[in-house]
Design a protein around this motif. Structure first.
Motif, PDB file in Angstrom:
ATOM      1  N   ARG A 163       0.814  -1.216   0.000  1.00  0.00           N
ATOM      2  CA  ARG A 163       0.000   0.000   0.000  1.00  0.00           C
ATOM      3  C   ARG A 163       0.849   1.270   0.000  1.00  0.00           C
ATOM      4  O   ARG A 163       0.595   2.202  -0.770  1.00  0.00           O
ATOM      5  N   LYS A 164       1.897   1.320   0.828  1.00  0.00           N
ATOM      6  CA  LYS A 164       2.730   2.510   0.957  1.00  0.00           C
ATOM      7  C   LYS A 164       3.429   2.834  -0.373  1.00  0.00           C
ATOM      8  O   LYS A 164       3.377   3.959  -0.870  1.00  0.00           O
ATOM      9  N   SER A 165       4.068   1.801  -0.940  1.00  0.00           N
ATOM     10  CA  SER A 165       4.796   2.024  -2.200  1.00  0.00           C
ATOM     11  C   SER A 165       3.840   2.399  -3.324  1.00  0.00           C
ATOM     12  O   SER A 165       4.101   3.311  -4.114  1.00  0.00           O
ATOM     13  N   ASP A 166       2.699   1.677  -3.393  1.00  0.00           N
ATOM     14  CA  ASP A 166       1.752   1.939  -4.466  1.00  0.00           C
ATOM     15  C   ASP A 166       1.175   3.339  -4.354  1.00  0.00           C
ATOM     16  O   ASP A 166       1.053   4.054  -5.363  1.00  0.00           O
ATOM     17  N   ASP A 167       0.869   3.775  -3.124  1.00  0.00           N
ATOM     18  CA  ASP A 167       0.307   5.121  -2.931  1.00  0.00           C
ATOM     19  C   ASP A 167       1.322   6.199  -3.293  1.00  0.00           C
ATOM     20  O   ASP A 167       0.974   7.221  -3.906  1.00  0.00           O
ATOM     21  N   GLU A 168       2.590   6.001  -2.920  1.00  0.00           N
ATOM     22  CA  GLU A 168       3.620   7.001  -3.224  1.00  0.00           C
ATOM     23  C   GLU A 168       3.806   7.162  -4.734  1.00  0.00           C
ATOM     24  O   GLU A 168       3.871   8.284  -5.259  1.00  0.00           O
ATOM     25  N   LEU A 169       3.892   6.032  -5.436  1.00  0.00           N
ATOM     26  CA  LEU A 169       4.072   6.100  -6.889  1.00  0.00           C
ATOM     27  C   LEU A 169       2.838   6.694  -7.565  1.00  0.00           C
ATOM     28  O   LEU A 169       2.952   7.499  -8.497  1.00  0.00           O
ATOM     29  N   TRP A 170       1.667   6.292  -7.097  1.00  0.00           N
ATOM     30  CA  TRP A 170       0.439   6.837  -7.694  1.00  0.00           C
ATOM     31  C   TRP A 170       0.348   8.341  -7.458  1.00  0.00           C
ATOM     32  O   TRP A 170      -0.110   9.079  -8.347  1.00  0.00           O
ATOM     33  N   HIS A 171       0.785   8.802  -6.287  1.00  0.00           N
ATOM     34  CA  HIS A 171       0.755  10.238  -5.999  1.00  0.00           C
ATOM     35  C   HIS A 171       1.630  10.999  -6.995  1.00  0.00           C
ATOM     36  O   HIS A 171       1.218  12.032  -7.542  1.00  0.00           O
ATOM     37  N   ARG A 172       2.837  10.487  -7.250  1.00  0.00           N
ATOM     38  CA  ARG A 172       3.732  11.138  -8.223  1.00  0.00           C
ATOM     39  C   ARG A 172       3.117  11.098  -9.622  1.00  0.00           C
ATOM     40  O   ARG A 172       3.154  12.085 -10.371  1.00  0.00           O
ATOM     41  N   PHE A 173       2.560   9.944  -9.962  1.00  0.00           N
ATOM     42  CA  PHE A 173       1.961   9.771 -11.284  1.00  0.00           C
ATOM     43  C   PHE A 173       0.787  10.738 -11.473  1.00  0.00           C
ATOM     44  O   PHE A 173       0.676  11.440 -12.487  1.00  0.00           O
ATOM     45  N   SER A 174      -0.075  10.800 -10.477  1.00  0.00           N
ATOM     46  CA  SER A 174      -1.244  11.663 -10.540  1.00  0.00           C
ATOM     47  C   SER A 174      -0.840  13.142 -10.558  1.00  0.00           C
ATOM     48  O   SER A 174      -1.421  13.945 -11.287  1.00  0.00           O
ATOM     49  N   HIS A 175       0.193  13.475  -9.774  1.00  0.00           N
ATOM     50  CA  HIS A 175       0.671  14.861  -9.732  1.00  0.00           C
ATOM     51  C   HIS A 175       1.207  15.290 -11.108  1.00  0.00           C
ATOM     52  O   HIS A 175       0.974  16.427 -11.545  1.00  0.00           O
ATOM     53  N   ALA A 176       1.925  14.393 -11.800  1.00  0.00           N
ATOM     54  CA  ALA A 176       2.461  14.700 -13.132  1.00  0.00           C
ATOM     55  C   ALA A 176       1.319  14.967 -14.112  1.00  0.00           C
ATOM     56  O   ALA A 176       1.357  15.921 -14.896  1.00  0.00           O
ATOM     57  N   ARG A 177       0.283  14.128 -14.040  1.00  0.00           N
ATOM     58  CA  ARG A 177      -0.865  14.324 -14.923  1.00  0.00           C
ATOM     59  C   ARG A 177      -1.560  15.650 -14.627  1.00  0.00           C
ATOM     60  O   ARG A 177      -1.949  16.391 -15.540  1.00  0.00           O
ATOM     61  N   SER A 178      -1.699  15.958 -13.347  1.00  0.00           N
ATOM     62  CA  SER A 178      -2.361  17.213 -12.962  1.00  0.00           C
ATOM     63  C   SER A 178      -1.549  18.420 -13.427  1.00  0.00           C
ATOM     64  O   SER A 178      -2.109  19.419 -13.899  1.00  0.00           O
ATOM     65  N   ALA A 179      -0.216  18.323 -13.281  1.00  0.00           N
ATOM     66  CA  ALA A 179       0.654  19.433 -13.709  1.00  0.00           C
ATOM     67  C   ALA A 179       0.532  19.660 -15.207  1.00  0.00           C
ATOM     68  O   ALA A 179       0.460  20.805 -15.677  1.00  0.00           O
ATOM     69  N   PHE A 180       0.503  18.561 -15.961  1.00  0.00           N
ATOM     70  CA  PHE A 180       0.350  18.692 -17.415  1.00  0.00           C
ATOM     71  C   PHE A 180      -1.000  19.312 -17.757  1.00  0.00           C
ATOM     72  O   PHE A 180      -1.094  20.221 -18.598  1.00  0.00           O
ATOM     73  N   SER A 181      -2.057  18.835 -17.098  1.00  0.00           N
ATOM     74  CA  SER A 181      -3.401  19.360 -17.379  1.00  0.00           C
ATOM     75  C   SER A 181      -3.480  20.843 -17.058  1.00  0.00           C
ATOM     76  O   SER A 181      -4.102  21.622 -17.796  1.00  0.00           O
ATOM     77  N   LYS A 182      -2.836  21.250 -15.953  1.00  0.00           N
ATOM     78  CA  LYS A 182      -2.852  22.663 -15.570  1.00  0.00           C
ATOM     79  C   LYS A 182      -2.127  23.515 -16.615  1.00  0.00           C
ATOM     80  O   LYS A 182      -2.620  24.567 -17.031  1.00  0.00           O
ATOM     81  N   ARG A 183      -0.932  23.044 -17.051  1.00  0.00           N
ATOM     82  CA  ARG A 183      -0.173  23.780 -18.060  1.00  0.00           C
ATOM     83  C   ARG A 183      -0.946  23.850 -19.373  1.00  0.00           C
ATOM     84  O   ARG A 183      -0.972  24.888 -20.035  1.00  0.00           O
ATOM     85  N   ARG A 184      -1.570  22.739 -19.743  1.00  0.00           N
ATOM     86  CA  ARG A 184      -2.332  22.721 -20.992  1.00  0.00           C
ATOM     87  C   ARG A 184      -3.525  23.672 -20.903  1.00  0.00           C
ATOM     88  O   ARG A 184      -3.814  24.413 -21.859  1.00  0.00           O
ATOM     89  N   LYS A 185      -4.194  23.684 -19.760  1.00  0.00           N
ATOM     90  CA  LYS A 185      -5.336  24.577 -19.578  1.00  0.00           C
ATOM     91  C   LYS A 185      -4.899  26.035 -19.673  1.00  0.00           C
ATOM     92  O   LYS A 185      -5.547  26.854 -20.330  1.00  0.00           O
ATOM     93  N   GLN A 186      -3.757  26.360 -19.028  1.00  0.00           N
ATOM     94  CA  GLN A 186      -3.233  27.729 -19.095  1.00  0.00           C
ATOM     95  C   GLN A 186      -2.860  28.104 -20.526  1.00  0.00           C
ATOM     96  O   GLN A 186      -3.125  29.222 -20.979  1.00  0.00           O
ATOM     97  N   HIS A 187      -2.234  27.139 -21.223  1.00  0.00           N
ATOM     98  CA  HIS A 187      -1.820  27.402 -22.610  1.00  0.00           C
ATOM     99  C   HIS A 187      -3.027  27.732 -23.478  1.00  0.00           C
ATOM    100  O   HIS A 187      -3.019  28.726 -24.222  1.00  0.00           O
TER     101      HIS A 187
END
Length: 409
Positions: A163-187
């Motif tokens: 659970r710990k490892s999976d949650d940490e990796l998913w958090h990074r993965f989800s954060h990357a997607r959110s960052a891209f979506s935010k940049r794309r929305k701003q663009h």
């Protein structure tokens, strides 16, 4: 009493089974003969053999869990240990022991396999996270967005980690997607603002282009259209639903103007071509006046030709120098003839020319006498100096005499 290699029945009807630990009581049989008693408990043994065989097959050929397999083995072992069957019970125990070893080996193998799968899943998810974090910085909005969606599908197909490892990796993965979506929305928000600004600019350009479409001030208006086109290109693209309509209006306005200009220019070109033909005919007529023999007649004829020339409109610009040059050449020739006639008939000029000639002739005669006198006295240096002066005066005299001849003298 009755017996077989693995059991016997005594005279009281008690049934025994032979084991490595000695005889064990199987049970008591009172319902029939000893042979029937042995046959009954032998069938019990055969039933155990069948059940153990089936369990061995399930363990070897199915995904039966180790827990369920060991529970089934323990259940059969209890039946074997209960000694309610006649047969080689020790052989059955040995088969069950081997089956336990097989189950344990399979469990360790599955455990190792799960560990490998978990390790592979971890590496796979770490790779997905790394790629997602790299894509988060991309400006290739469509390609990167599609790739991120594909990575999500890949992630869902991978096994979960702890659970710990999976949650940490998913958090990074989800954060990357959110960052891209935010940049794309701003663009695209910025792009929308730019396109809205482009739309406003282009509507202004269209309005001016349409207001100029009826102009007949050809040169300045054409120049302004070129400026408008440069401003149009610099403005960038408007929204798709506006861009094509604005462009059609802008281009249509230009087409109206340039079509009208082309029509007028075509008429003008035809008219100027006809004018050129007429002026070439007049130039040819003027050239026939040369050489000038009768100055008065030539002057009058040229004046008439020139009046007709001036009445004719413009000629094509590239042909103008040549045809005008022909007329100017005739005009210059007549002017030169007039100047020569004036010089020839002007009394004052003739008198001045005769006076100058006389003065120069006297100076030349005087220098010749001085040279002869110096040489007679043996003063050659003075004579040489006077000789150079004489040459200069003689050249002036020759020129003056030539000018006097133009007066017919």
């Amino acid at each position: 009493m009755s017996s077989d290699p693995w059991g016997r029945v005594d005279e009281t009807g008690t049934v025994y089974v032979r084991t490595a630990d000695g005889e064990q009581v199987v049970g008591s049989w009172q319902a029939g003969s000893p042979d029937e008693a042995l046959a009954y408990f032998e069938r019990k043994y055969e039933g155990l053999v069948v059940e153990i065989g089936l369990l061995e097959k399930r363990v070897k050929t199915t995904d039966l869990s180790a827990k369920d397999a060991l529970a089934a083995i323990e259940h059969l072992r209890e039946q074997v240990d209960a000694h309610h069957a006649v047969g080689d019970l020790d052989a059955l125990r040995a088969r069950l022991d081997k089956l336990v070893e097989l189950v344990e080996a399979r469990r360790e193998e599955r455990k190792a396999q799960r560990a490998r799968q978990t390790d592979e899943a971890r590496h796979a998810k770490e790779a997905l996270v790394a790629e997602a974090e790299e894509l988060a910085q991309s400006d290739q909005w469509r390609a990167a967005g599609e790739r991120l969606r594909a990575l999500v599908d890949t992630w869902k197909g991978l096994p979960r980690l702890d659970r710990k490892s999976d949650d940490e990796l998913w958090h990074r993965f989800s954060h990357a997607r959110s960052a891209f979506s935010k940049r794309r929305k701003q663009h695209f928000a910025q792009l929308d603002a730019q396109r809205e600004e482009a739309r406003r600019i282009k509507e202004r350009l269209v309005a001016e282009a349409e207001s100029l479409s009826g102009s007949t001030d050809w040169g300045p208006t054409a120049a302004r259209y070129r400026e408008l086109m440069a401003e149009w290109k610099a403005a960038g693209r408007a929204q798709r639903e506006h861009e094509e309509d604005l462009w059609n209006r802008f281009r249509g306005a230009q087409d109206v103007f340039f079509a009208a200009r082309s029509s007028v220019f075509a008429e003008r070109d035809a008219e100027q071509a006809e004018n050129l033909k007429l002026k070439e005919e007049l130039a040819e007529e003027a050239e026939k006046l040369l050489p000038v023999t009768d100055l008065k007649a030539a002057r009058a004829a040229f004046r008439s030709i020139n009046e007709r020339w001036e009445a004719i409109g413009h000629v094509p610009r590239d042909a103008r120098p040549k045809v005008e040059g022909r007329m100017h050449a005739v005009e210059r020739a007549i002017q030169e003839a007039e100047e020569a006639e004036w010089r020839r008939t002007n009394p004052e000029a003739r008198a001045r020319a005769e006076g100058l000639t006389g003065q120069l002739q006297a100076a030349v005669d005087k220098l010749q006498r001085q040279i002869e006198q110096a040489r007679a006295q043996g003063n050659n240096a003075k004579a040489d100096k006077l000789q150079k002066e004489l040459e200069g005066r003689q050249a002036l005299l020759d020129q003056a005499l030539k000018g006097l001849q133009e007066f017919g003298g």
